[in-house]
Design an enzyme around this catalytic site. Sequence first.
Site, PDB file in Angstrom:
ATOM      1  N   LEU A 217       1.696  57.705  42.691  1.00 53.08           N
ATOM      2  CA  LEU A 217       0.800  57.476  41.554  1.00 53.08           C
ATOM      3  C   LEU A 217       0.166  58.782  41.094  1.00 53.08           C
ATOM      4  CD1 LEU A 217      -1.152  54.209  42.432  1.00 53.08           C
ATOM      5  CD2 LEU A 217       0.751  54.482  40.834  1.00 53.08           C
TER       6      LEU A 217
ATOM      7  N   ASN B 284       6.622  42.324  51.522  1.00 52.60           N
ATOM      8  CA  ASN B 284       5.172  42.384  51.691  1.00 52.60           C
ATOM      9  C   ASN B 284       4.459  41.568  50.608  1.00 52.60           C
ATOM     10  OD1 ASN B 284       3.940  43.936  53.954  1.00 52.60           O
ATOM     11  ND2 ASN B 284       5.406  45.494  53.290  1.00 52.60           N
TER      12      ASN B 284
ATOM     13  N   HIS C 270       2.303  51.593  54.636  1.00 51.24           N
ATOM     14  CA  HIS C 270       3.296  52.630  54.955  1.00 51.24           C
ATOM     15  C   HIS C 270       3.864  52.373  56.352  1.00 51.24           C
ATOM     16  CE1 HIS C 270       5.272  56.517  54.859  1.00 51.24           C
ATOM     17  NE2 HIS C 270       4.787  56.767  56.052  1.00 51.24           N
TER      18      HIS C 270
ATOM     19  N   GLU D 257       3.458  44.930  59.426  1.00 56.16           N
ATOM     20  CA  GLU D 257       3.018  45.133  58.039  1.00 56.16           C
ATOM     21  C   GLU D 257       2.542  43.818  57.440  1.00 56.16           C
ATOM     22  OE1 GLU D 257       5.694  47.282  55.436  1.00 56.16           O
ATOM     23  OE2 GLU D 257       6.594  48.299  57.150  1.00 56.16           O
TER      24      GLU D 257
ATOM     25  N   GLY E  82      10.359  42.953  47.893  1.00 55.95           N
ATOM     26  CA  GLY E  82       9.043  42.327  47.875  1.00 55.95           C
ATOM     27  C   GLY E  82       8.700  41.493  49.092  1.00 55.95           C
TER      28      GLY E  82
END
Length: 204
Positions: free
Chosen positions: A95, A15, A111, A176, A13
């Site tokens: 998903l 991000n 990504h 990111e 986690g």
Amino acid sequence: MTTIIGVLVSGRGSNLQSIIDHVESGYLKNVKLSVVISDVKDAYALERARMHGINAVFIDPQAYGNKMGFERKIIGTLRLYDVDLVLLAGYMRILGSEVIQVYRNRIMNIHPALLPSFKGLHGPKQALEYGVKVAGCTVHFVDEGMDSGPIILQSCVPVKDNDTEDTLAARILEQEHKIFPEAIKLFTEGKLKVDGRIVLRREK
């Protein structure tokens, strides 16, 4: 108006932590992180959520007979917490169409590659093996394909001659942590418009 965010995670986690930090610093205004959902029981991201007073929910994929049942539980949980925007922050499953249809153009993924190159797992490793001189990361809306949705933001980093997968991934991760919050900010301010494959930035 407050944008309520739900985050799907599978791992440590980092991000997620960046997003939490940007909310708490005031960079992301009128945003509420309502729930973090993990498909991995001991994902450290859940602990990060708890430490910041965010609802942390483990949904066991094995408890459902098929992917559809599992994802309907995800949809039900997102609705329970009134989520407007879904973030995939190190979520390691693709998903299904039902979730995407419910939250069309309201699901963002980060990504670690410059899409459309190097989709799927191990983006930095793929970049090194291909021999590119520039790598980076992409924030995109999620569609039914794998890492194929409309691109919101990208950021580049140089590939050094002595890079390993780990050193390149670390350099990409720094970017990111910058562009994911920026993309969320644009969304919450109503500055993103999707026109086919193109994401336009508009001034309100």
